[in-house]
Design an enzyme around this catalytic site. Structure first.
Site, PDB file in Angstrom:
ATOM      1  N   PRO A   6       9.340  -7.266  -5.406  1.00  0.00           N
ATOM      2  CA  PRO A   6       9.045  -8.282  -4.378  1.00  0.00           C
ATOM      3  C   PRO A   6       7.557  -8.606  -4.279  1.00  0.00           C
ATOM      4  CG  PRO A   6       9.390  -6.139  -3.343  1.00  0.00           C
ATOM      5  CD  PRO A   6       9.639  -5.939  -4.806  1.00  0.00           C
TER       6      PRO A   6
ATOM      7  N   ASP B  18       8.151  -9.116  -0.195  1.00  0.00           N
ATOM      8  CA  ASP B  18       7.477  -7.999   0.462  1.00  0.00           C
ATOM      9  C   ASP B  18       6.821  -8.558   1.719  1.00  0.00           C
ATOM     10  OD1 ASP B  18       6.596  -5.441   0.814  1.00  0.00           O
ATOM     11  OD2 ASP B  18       5.761  -5.246  -1.194  1.00  0.00           O
TER      12      ASP B  18
ATOM     13  N   TRP C 137       4.596   0.279  -0.044  1.00  0.00           N
ATOM     14  CA  TRP C 137       5.044   0.720  -1.368  1.00  0.00           C
ATOM     15  C   TRP C 137       6.311   1.565  -1.264  1.00  0.00           C
ATOM     16  CZ3 TRP C 137       3.297  -1.436  -5.626  1.00  0.00           C
ATOM     17  CH2 TRP C 137       2.043  -2.038  -5.609  1.00  0.00           C
TER      18      TRP C 137
ATOM     19  N   GLN D 269       1.199  -2.165 -12.257  1.00  0.00           N
ATOM     20  CA  GLN D 269       2.262  -1.515 -11.494  1.00  0.00           C
ATOM     21  C   GLN D 269       2.626  -0.131 -12.032  1.00  0.00           C
ATOM     22  OE1 GLN D 269       3.378  -2.615  -8.635  1.00  0.00           O
ATOM     23  NE2 GLN D 269       2.011  -4.362  -8.834  1.00  0.00           N
TER      24      GLN D 269
ATOM     25  N   TRP E  14       4.551  -0.051  -8.305  1.00  0.00           N
ATOM     26  CA  TRP E  14       6.003  -0.169  -8.158  1.00  0.00           C
ATOM     27  C   TRP E  14       6.761   0.688  -9.155  1.00  0.00           C
ATOM     28  CZ3 TRP E  14       9.821  -3.862 -10.528  1.00  0.00           C
ATOM     29  CH2 TRP E  14      11.018  -3.896  -9.804  1.00  0.00           C
TER      30      TRP E  14
ATOM     31  N   LYS F 205     -12.061 -11.525 -13.776  1.00  0.00           N
ATOM     32  CA  LYS F 205     -10.848 -11.604 -12.981  1.00  0.00           C
ATOM     33  C   LYS F 205     -10.738 -13.008 -12.382  1.00  0.00           C
ATOM     34  CE  LYS F 205      -8.471  -9.238  -9.172  1.00  0.00           C
ATOM     35  NZ  LYS F 205      -8.580  -8.173  -8.141  1.00  0.00           N
TER      36      LYS F 205
ATOM     37  N   LYS G  45     -10.146 -17.279  -6.726  1.00  0.00           N
ATOM     38  CA  LYS G  45     -10.090 -18.569  -6.034  1.00  0.00           C
ATOM     39  C   LYS G  45     -11.494 -18.990  -5.593  1.00  0.00           C
ATOM     40  CE  LYS G  45      -5.410 -18.057  -4.182  1.00  0.00           C
ATOM     41  NZ  LYS G  45      -4.610 -17.875  -2.956  1.00  0.00           N
TER      42      LYS G  45
END
Length: 1292
Positions: free
Chosen positions: A47, A86, A529, A565, A569, A602, A605
């Site tokens: 999610p 999430d 998590w 992840q 996750w 990276k 924005k």
């Protein structure tokens, strides 16, 4: 009915149309209905948070998930795909804190949890509709209606069940632990969260002195980058086995103790200090020193603080070899202090920093200051009291909060923990049962993380999350763990509980069974998590619902997310599954790398260093973005530097060529139906009847590819599949379609054309199904038109509304021929090498060359190359192919290079010397190595795989006309010096190029009937005349000299000012006029129908050396400026016994002679116009007969007078000459054609040059043997005077 395919396409626009179509047929849900009852394929979708828009990382992972699940569906599985959200945790709370100006827990307390959570609830799905729109636009099929959200009460209830299971197993405890802590978010983070966002920062680096109690003039000196932790110092630590020194600073006379190996940390050179004493670190153990600050000095008497401790974690890599320890701000600090009894697990915490990172009242001098702001004041204070030995700055990598982008600190916090350390072996064992792509992530990154697994802090001192379901008494001795809503209702007596968030359940109490009043819920909520790690169970409300369905489908067949992840996750899924069920939560995992900005930074924005994903989709389409991402290093878990041009290149290099091949197919299917009345109706079972070599190759190549893709997709290796699919488009368009273009356009006859079109259809149709999971839009676009050509009987019982309802085809082993594939690969090598040589010598492919030589050591390879000679000659535009193993003849030899990876590991120190020796090996030594498979180099036995053999060209012996290029297994030499005839042919090809460009500028289709008028220089005009047949064979339309007939309006006229329409400094003006169905009125003015001229007389009984037919043009006039009558002669061979015409080539000759090449005509062998010329059979039987040519449309033609003529209708002369091989040859030259259109002397000489194959060399004609009575313009006033004579040709 199949629809015409437009020349130009907007891929994004077509995708929008496909989306509408999918919506009309409810494609995704329909596909699920169609697969119901099939074996289940279980997929878990991790999610995302809906508080921001999807970025390229989401798009990449989402595309991988979509590709794999679509593939599973089209492989015969039922694949449910549910989107999840999430909804809890830091991402939401941080947004609210910023918006409302909340600085810490006290602000939330003033506001009230109910209002705070209400604000969170408002924004939690702020971008959900944008997510759905973007994900859908990207072509991903996933269920948004039946989604799951971690804030749903039924989801939260399953979280409680998971926790209670762990609690009942004794795996939950409360403790205090030093953890990464976000002061911006007022909460601890798990270890895997803290590892997600490291940045290079500049921090203060100070060396501080700690005065020893027993020797007041001597101080321990410690180095730290966190001065703010010094007020909480309780001990120092040294390495017990490393050497330390007591050293005098010669400048200040002060005496310090530090590690010998770290003297450089304080002193620049040995003259600055004097070593007074040397000893091991253990000598310093338990020595006491005076506290730097008074705040916690009482700990000296209370627990023996302010001592020197020993531990091996202290290293010689940085600092002074003495570490200052604040046990509640460092994990190692806490461990060592616990070991020495300076603190205990239940002692008060010396942690004078609050949740916002500010000093508490315990540190009176710096109370209320943010710790990083306090650094300077602390250093100033230390300098004033004489404890600051050295001050500088250091740049190092430091963890930042992944949400707030602020530096983390390490801080002891009370937390609820799940025991993980005791399950390390079980975690590793379960991990070994899973399959990862790529596998190194599983074995290295993830495996190493599991080996260092720590107990998991699952609680957060926050508000918007699933509350931890523990109700405790005031003294914490009575604890009740609640595992369901029903249980909570029973214990509290409150009915109809609809929500499980804090504002609802914090006020609920449970009566004590031990007489302790009422039990109240603990204040913490679950780390988000923990919720995402529980999603396999919570998304189906397990075990309260769907228990059997879940048990049958667990573990999942497939999951996928980014490499970040591995500590997120993937880890939480495995921990909870292992602790709950003792098995892994998934079987197969695809891990992708990170998508970075083009500069390697990276994506940000704030920096705006990447293009907006939706803008990219609107420009180039979702398919292009999908293929770009899935054909990148990111699918191998490497990083991708995103380039918008890379997406654009997918359109240019993959989609447009593929689309053009599909368009070319549909154009020619329509043409075949229109012109021949033959329709393509595809039935897969009937495929494979074509005997054409290239048909068999592309079918074999396609079936081999299908086999390969099925195997690789079974292994989840998208990184091997995508490059092969991209290569397929190149093989199809740049090889099969290009090399079979004439066949596909019908030049080989209708039957052969149908074979070629059926083959191309089979390939496009099969690959549209194979590639549908990867690029769902363009495959759907093609399929929707292609399906109209399917045999209805073959598709009975199938839902053919979408390509995504079709199954992935099984490979047809009967169509796979590896020898053909190998042979074509060898041919391609020769062609590619030849092209490289042309490019290097600036020789455009339009200019023909004499010879290409292919050299290889393997006779089978040469045999394969020779068998495909015609393709090589055409593609390289050369006249001759030579294959040989005799490399010495051409100055070529074998050369060897080491395989650096293999030999580097094998030879190590010797590698450099052996490399040089390998490069010096002779041709003879390498030929022997080819035979034996081994060779000794400097005492090292080298075998196949250690060396790479390749050919090297040192210049052809005795000739400088060759240039070469080589692949390891073949060397290609190209004769790079063209002669005049070849240069003229190149000019003719340039003319074709300009005509085609003008057609394209006019947006004309290849099937449009046109006439091209031209005006040019005499030099280029001569070339056009000489190569008129060649030009027409390409453009398939009449090419006629100016002027354009009065009353005819050109569609387009070339601009003479543009260089594009010049040919080697020759002006070339052109105009294109459209012709009607009959060709009348809009082509060149038809020549007036001439009364039949008497045939050429028979002189002295002389007959042509070559067989011939006479031809009568019926009911129409000649075109393209042809003059004379409607009668002509066509030679069936020339020279005698050689180059016999086929039926099709005879027909082409007839069209050329009369200038009707742009029209469809039929040739009849009888005057009644009843018996068409057979497309097969021996046409030499037609010798001396008369044929009749009739238009298929337009003019009508009735019965013709029967001709009894058995001699040529046109004047002719016979010719004798010696060919290049020394053979005496006899041929025939036509002095006019059609009858009455007499050729010029230069045209006659051109006939001789072509006939004798003089390669452009000058030729002379004589009327008598022995080079007597040369035929010249001045002594032969009328060429017809040569009728029935024999001429003798001599090549100069």
């Amino acid at each position: 009915m199949a629809q015409p395919v437009p020349e130009k396409i907007s891929f994004p626009g077509e995708e929008e149309n496909i989306l509408k179509y999918w919506k009309e047929i409810d494609a995704f849900k329909t596909s699920l209905k169609l697969s119901k009852g099939k074996p289940r394929y279980t997929f878990y979708d991790g999610p995302p948070f809906a508080t921001g828009l999807p970025h390229y990382g989401h798009i990449l992972a989402g595309t991988i998930k979509d590709v794999v699940t679509r593939w599973a569906h089209q492989s015969g599985f039922h694949v449910e795909r549910r989107f999840g959200w999430d909804c809890h945790g830091l991402p939401v709370e941080y947004e609210i804190d910023k918006t409302l100006g909340i600085k810490g827990p006290e602000d939330v307390a003033k506001m009230g949890i109910e209002k705070y959570n209400a604000e969170c609830r408002k924004i939690v799905m702020r971008y959900s509709s944008d997510w759905e729109n973007i994900v859908t636009r990207l072509g991903r099929w996933i269920d948004f209606e039946n989604d799951y959200k971690t804030m749903y009460p039924w989801f939260m209830e399953s979280i409680w069940w998971v926790f209670k299971e762990l609690y009942n197993k004794g795996l939950v405890y409360k403790g205090s632990k030093v953890m990464p802590f976000s002061t911006a978010c007022n909460t601890p983070l798990s270890n895997f969260e803290s590892g997600q966002n490291y940045k290079d920062v500049v921090d203060p680096a100070v060396i501080v002195s700690f005065q020893l109690e027993e020797t007041p003039g001597v101080s321990m000196i410690a180095w730290t980058t966190t001065p703010w932790t010094l007020p909480s110092n309780l001990s120092l630590c040294v390495n017990p086995t490393m050497d330390y020194v007591k050293v005098k600073d010669n400048n200040t006379e002060k005496v310090y103790i530090m590690m010998e190996a770290r003297l450089e940390a304080l002193f620049k050179n040995p003259e600055e200090y004097t070593v007074l004493e040397k000893f091991q670190g253990k000598v310093l153990e338990n020595k006491r020193y005076k506290p730097l600050f008074p705040y916690f000095s009482y700990m000296g008497k209370k627990s023996g603080a302010f001592r020197v401790l020993c531990d091996s974690y202290v290293t010689a890599e940085s600092g002074t070899g003495v570490v200052h320890q604040a046990p509640y701000f460092g994990e190692d600090d806490q461990r060592v202090c616990l070991k020495y009894g300076i603190i205990t697990r239940d002692s008060e915490m010396i942690c004078p920093v609050d949740a916002s990172g500010k000093f508490t009242a315990d540190v009176t001098d710096f109370q209320g200051l943010y710790i990083k702001d306090a650094d300077k004041k602390i250093m100033k204070h230390l300098k004033e009291v004489g404890h600051l030995v050295h001050q500088s700055e250091t740049k190092h990598s430091y963890p930042f909060c992944w949400r707030s982008e602020t530096p983390l600190i390490y801080k002891a916090v009370p937390s609820w923990f799940v025991r993980v350390e005791q399950a390390q072996e079980q975690l590793l064992n379960n991990n070994s049962q899973t399959y990862w792509v790529p596998d190194f992530v599983k074995e290295k990154r993830f495996g190493n993380w599991l080996r260092e697994a720590r107990d998991w802090a699952i609680s957060r001192n926050r508000y918007w999350g699933t509350p931890i379901p523990l109700w405790v008494s005031d003294d914490l001795e009575e604890v009740v763990c609640v595992g369901s809503i029903e249980e909570l209702e029973k214990l509290t007596g409150v009915k109809d509980i609809k929500d499980l968030h804090r504002e609802t359940i914090d006020k609920l109490t449970i009566p004590s069974k031990l007489g302790k009043g009422v039990l109240k819920r603990v204040s913490e909520v679950f780390d988000c998590w923990f919720e995402s790690g529980s999603m396999p169970y919570a998304q189906v409300h397990y075990p309260f619902e769907n228990k059997k369905a879940f048990d049958d489908a667990f573990p999942a067949d497939f999951i996928a997310e980014g490499i970040d992840q591995t500590r997120g996750w993937f880890y939480t899924l495995l921990v909870l599954s292992t602790l709950l069920f003792g098995k892994p939560p998934f079987k197969n995992l695809v891990c992708n790398g990170l998508v970075l900005a083009a500069d390697g930074q990276k994506m940000s924005k704030r920096k705006k260093n990447y293009p907006d994903p939706l803008e990219v989709v609107h420009k180039y389409g979702a398919d292009a973005l999908r293929l770009y991402l899935c054909n990148s290093p990111a699918v191998r878990a490497d990083s991708l530097r995103f380039r918008e041009d890379g997406v654009k290149d997918i359109l240019k290099d993959v989609f447009l060529p593929w689309y053009n091949a599909y368009r070319f197919l549909m154009q020619n299917v329509e043409r075949l139906q229109r012109e021949e009345g033959m329709s393509l109706e595809y039935h897969e079972e009937k495929l494979g009847s074509s005997e054409n070599y290239m048909d068999r190759w592309i079918l074999s190549f396609t079936q081999s590819l299908i086999k390969y893709v099925r195997e690789e997709m079974q292994a989840y290796r998208l990184y091997t599949v995508m490059p092969r699919l991209v290569k397929f488009v190149d093989e199809l368009t740049n090889w099969y379609v290009k090399m079979n273009r004439k066949r596909l356009k019908g030049d080989g006859g209708a039957s052969d054309c149908l074979d070629a079109l059926t083959t191309l259809f089979a390939v496009l149709f099969s690959m549209s199904k194979v590639m549908a999971p990867m690029i769902p839009y363009i495959t759907e676009l093609m399929y929707q038109n292609l399906k109209h050509l399917l045999d209805p009987e073959a598709m009975k019982g199938q839902d053919t509304r979408s390509v995504h309802f079709m199954m992935i085809p099984e490979p047809r082993e009967d169509l796979i021929d590896t020898h053909i594939e190998s042979a074509v690969a060898s041919m391609q090598s020769v062609i590619e090498l030849g092209r490289l040589v042309r490019e290097r010598n600036t020789l455009p492919i339009r200019y023909p060359l004499k010879e290409v030589v292919a050299i290889a050591g393997d006779q089978d390879v040469l045999k394969d190359i020779q068998s495909l000679e015609s393709y090589i000659l055409e593609e390289l535009n050369v006249k001759k192919l030579t294959t040989t193993t005799d490399k010495e003849k051409y100055g070529a030899r074998l050369h060897a290079e080491p395989d650096h990876r293999v030999l580097g590991a094998k030879l190590k120190q010797q590698f450099k010397a052996v490399t040089k020796a390998i490069q010096e090996l002779t041709d003879a030594q390498l030929m022997d190595f080819q035979q034996t498979g081994e060779i000794d180099v400097l005492g090292n036995k080298l075998v196949e795989g250690d060396l790479r053999l390749m050919y090297q060209f040192d210049g052809a012996k005795g000739s400088s006309t060759y240039d070469a290029h080589a692949y390891p297994h073949v060397l290609v030499l190209l004769e790079v010096t063209p002669d005049k005839s070849m240069l003229d042919e190149g000019l003719a090809r340039d003319v074709v190029n300009r005509i085609q460009k003008l057609r394209k500028d006019a947006s004309l289709m290849p099937t449009d009937d046109i006439t091209v008028y031209y005006d040019t220089t005499p030099e280029l005009g001569k070339v056009i005349t000489e190569f008129s047949d060649f030009i027409f064979s390409t453009i398939k339309q009449p090419l006629v000299p100016y002027p354009v007939p009065a009353g005819q309006k050109p569609i387009i006229v070339s601009d003479p000012k543009k260089k594009d329409y010049k040919v080697k400094d020759n002006k070339l003006e052109m105009a294109i006029v459209r012709r009607g169905a009959s060709g009348a009125g809009s082509t060149s003015s038809p020549a007036p129908v001439v009364q039949a001229l008497p045939p050429a007389p028979v002189k002295n009984g002389v007959k042509p050396h070559c067989k011939f037919v006479n031809v009568q043009l019926c009911g129409m006039s000649s075109h393209e400026g042809r003059e004379g009558s409607n009668q002509a002669t066509v030679l069936l061979e020339n020279p005698q016994g050689q180059f016999a015409l086929s039926s099709n080539s005879l027909k082409e000759q007839v069209q050329s002679v009369f200038g009707v090449r742009g029209r469809k005509v039929e040739v009849y062998s009888d005057a009644n116009i009843q018996t068409p010329l057979s497309s097969s059979g021996n046409i030499s039987n037609l010798n001396t007969k008369t044929l009749y040519v009739v238009a298929c449309t337009g003019e009508q033609c009735g019965k013709q007078p029967v001709s009894s003529l058995s001699s040529p209708v046109c004047h002719f002369t016979n010719i004798e000459y010696t060919d290049a091989g020394g053979k005496n040859c006899r041929g025939t030259l036509l002095l006019e054609n059609p009858r009455g259109d007499t050729c010029t002397m230069s045209q006659l000489q051109s006939q001789v040059q072509v006939l004798a194959g003089t390669n452009g060399r000058q030729v002379k004609l004589y009327r008598k043997p022995g080079q007597k009575e040369e035929v010249l313009e001045q002594n032969v006033k009328n060429l017809l005077d040569l009728h029935s004579e024999t001429l003798y040709a001599v090549c100069l």
